[in-house]
Design an enzyme around this catalytic site. Structure first.
Site, mmCIF file in Angstrom:
data_model
loop_
_atom_site.group_PDB
_atom_site.id
_atom_site.type_symbol
_atom_site.label_atom_id
_atom_site.label_comp_id
_atom_site.label_asym_id
_atom_site.label_seq_id
_atom_site.Cartn_x
_atom_site.Cartn_y
_atom_site.Cartn_z
ATOM 1 N N ASP A 139 0.836 -1.195 0.000
ATOM 2 C CA ASP A 139 0.000 0.000 0.000
ATOM 3 C C ASP A 139 0.875 1.250 0.000
ATOM 4 O OD1 ASP A 139 -2.477 1.194 -0.155
ATOM 5 O OD2 ASP A 139 -2.641 1.425 2.009
ATOM 6 N N HIS A 146 -4.084 13.650 0.767
ATOM 7 C CA HIS A 146 -4.308 12.777 1.928
ATOM 8 C C HIS A 146 -3.076 12.795 2.839
ATOM 9 C CE1 HIS A 146 -5.410 9.240 4.292
ATOM 10 N NE2 HIS A 146 -4.246 8.700 3.981
ATOM 11 N N ARG A 154 0.186 16.230 12.803
ATOM 12 C CA ARG A 154 1.484 16.027 13.459
ATOM 13 C C ARG A 154 2.269 17.340 13.507
ATOM 14 N NH1 ARG A 154 3.541 13.133 9.741
ATOM 15 N NH2 ARG A 154 4.762 14.858 8.942
ATOM 16 N N GLU A 211 -10.581 3.847 3.284
ATOM 17 C CA GLU A 211 -9.678 4.657 2.464
ATOM 18 C C GLU A 211 -9.952 4.350 1.007
ATOM 19 O OE1 GLU A 211 -5.596 4.118 3.784
ATOM 20 O OE2 GLU A 211 -5.863 5.715 5.266
ATOM 21 N N ASP A 245 -9.024 0.284 1.705
ATOM 22 C CA ASP A 245 -8.041 -0.088 2.725
ATOM 23 C C ASP A 245 -8.642 0.274 4.092
ATOM 24 O OD1 ASP A 245 -5.668 -0.732 4.035
ATOM 25 O OD2 ASP A 245 -4.827 1.262 3.745
#
Ligand code: CA
Length: 436
Positions: A139, A146, A154, A211, A245
């Site tokens: 992946d 995204h 963060r 996802e 996902d």
């Protein structure tokens, strides 16, 4: 790269009436998959309108010769891996032959149409299987919007890691839990720890997400130690589909330091059962959007002029959810987002070249996810993590229900379509599964 030929001619119609005038599986598409007719074993098929063309039955009827016959033999079984191994030539020959067989003005129509009862199955009466035996699932993280939305939490000022614009970032995910559409997904349990919790606990995921990603099915692949050069990398792409996902965000947030996603991602991945081939997608190739001013040029082993010129795809993507409340009121699924594969920062050929650049071998039937494909604005966000800002902002549905993350009974549905003036629109079918 695949050429545009008579199989793309918008004037070509099929004697399979349901294929004409629909934007999913017209005769210009002819996606490959594996299906089981009622009471029958799995076998290779091609979607045409609301029917499935049975490759094994057509072989038995003696309808193939030469390269198309080799391809049909490789595609007739319970998994498409043998066809994937053959590469573009036989796959394109199979497409040309099946297009001719199904064409309304085909030279052999009077011989073929009477065989329809053997050659065609009603899709609604068949069960779709995984198109290939998947041995590996990688992946990527190639959707830059995204990546930025995730990184902003963060570090709002530097949401992308310094490597992002040099390395097509990825992790090795899990092939054993890849399932086709319509197989329900069970809410996983795992270790979760909220910031206010003094210690983690084990229990059902509280932040279950989807996802929206493009699935890339790998063709011939490479020998270990022999990287695939960027110029030839597109030849190793067998075709494209959609992948969900599924992501347990609370599990992922607690477990991911320092080695990245693990149990938050590997409990289930859902793929759409039909694989749209590079030949079908030839009219929808576009230039890779230029990188913004100031972004670095990819290193030479990831740079190819032809790939930049025509290595991206114009595929419109949509994510929907259907809830118990919507279904009870007879309301349609709620569209959560719309984005496009041009929102990918890397081309698919760059993903293939990068994956093998250290010597790793790819094999027929390996699966890539591109990473979540979000558009630049909220309307395009391809996961609930982004839409809800990690649970802070709810979406209100027509039923009056609200969602931050998924609730049991929710069904996630992805769709994809290609449109270009002068060409027949084609679709990917659905990637669909219900959470239980
Ligand atoms: Ca992903």
């Amino acid at each position: 790269m695949a050429a545009i030929d008579e199989t793309h001619d918008i004037r070509r119609h099929s004697w399979v009436a349901s294929a004409n005038g629909q934007s999913e599986f017209p005769i210009q598409n002819l996606p490959l998959g594996v299906f089981s007719p009622a009471g029958g074993p799995p076998r290779g098929g091609i979607a045409i309108g609301d029917m499935i063309f049975d490759i094994a039955a057509a072989l038995e009827a003696g309808l193939f010769a030469g390269e198309a016959r080799s391809a049909a033999e490789a595609a007739a079984g319970a998994a498409l891996n043998p066809l994937m191994a053959l590469g573009a030539g036989p796959r394109a020959a199979l497409r040309k032959r099946v297009s001719a067989l199904l064409a309304a003005d085909g030279a052999e129509r009077t011989r073929i149409e009477p065989l329809a009862g053997r050659l065609l199955h009603r899709a609604a009466e068949c069960t779709m299987q995984l198109p290939a035996a998947v041995q590996e699932f990688t992946d990527f993280f190639a959707g830059i919007h995204h990546a930025r939305n995730g990184g902003r939490r963060r570090d709002p000022n530097n949401p992308l890691n310094p490597n992002y614009k040099y390395v097509p970032v990825a992790y090795h995910s899990r092939a054993s839990s890849v399932r086709p559409s319509d197989v329900p997904v069970r809410r996983p349990c795992g270790q979760r720890k909220r910031p206010e919790d003094p210690a983690p606990s084990y229990g059902p995921c509280r932040k279950l997400d989807y996802e929206l990603e493009l699935a890339v099915w790998i063709g011939p692949g490479n020998a270990q130690g022999e990287p695939i050069a960027i110029a030839g990398a597109a030849d190793h792409i067998f075709g494209l589909g959609l992948v969900n996902d599924w992501s347990a965000r609370d599990v992922q947030q607690w477990e991911s330091q320092p080695l990245g996603p693990f149990l938050g991602k590997n409990f289930a991945s859902t793929v759409s059962p039909w694989i749209v081939t590079p030949e079908a997608l030839a009219p929808f190739r576009v230039a890779q959007p230029p990188r913004p001013e100031g972004d670095p040029r990819p290193l030479p082993h990831l740079w190819d002029e032809a790939d930049q010129r025509e290595g991206a795809f114009d595929i419109a993507l949509e994510a929907f959810i259907s809830t118990e409340g919507l279904r009870a009121k007879g309301l349609p699924p709620h569209r959560m987002s719309a984005s496009n594969t041009t929102d990918l920062y890397w081309t698919l050929a760059q993903l293939v070249a990068h994956h093998t650049s250290g010597g790793c071998n790819l094999r027929p039937g390996d699966l890539f996810g591109t990473g979540t494909i979000s558009g630049p604005t909220r309307e395009g966000y391809g996961s609930l993590m982004e839409l809800s800002e990690d649970g802070a902002r709810a979406t209100t549905l027509a039923s009056g229900e609200t969602r931050t993350f998924l609730e049991d009974g929710d069904e996630v549905i992805f769709r994809a379509h290609c449109h270009r003036p002068g060409f027949a629109a084609i679709g990917f079918g659905e990637c669909r599964a219900r959470l239980i």
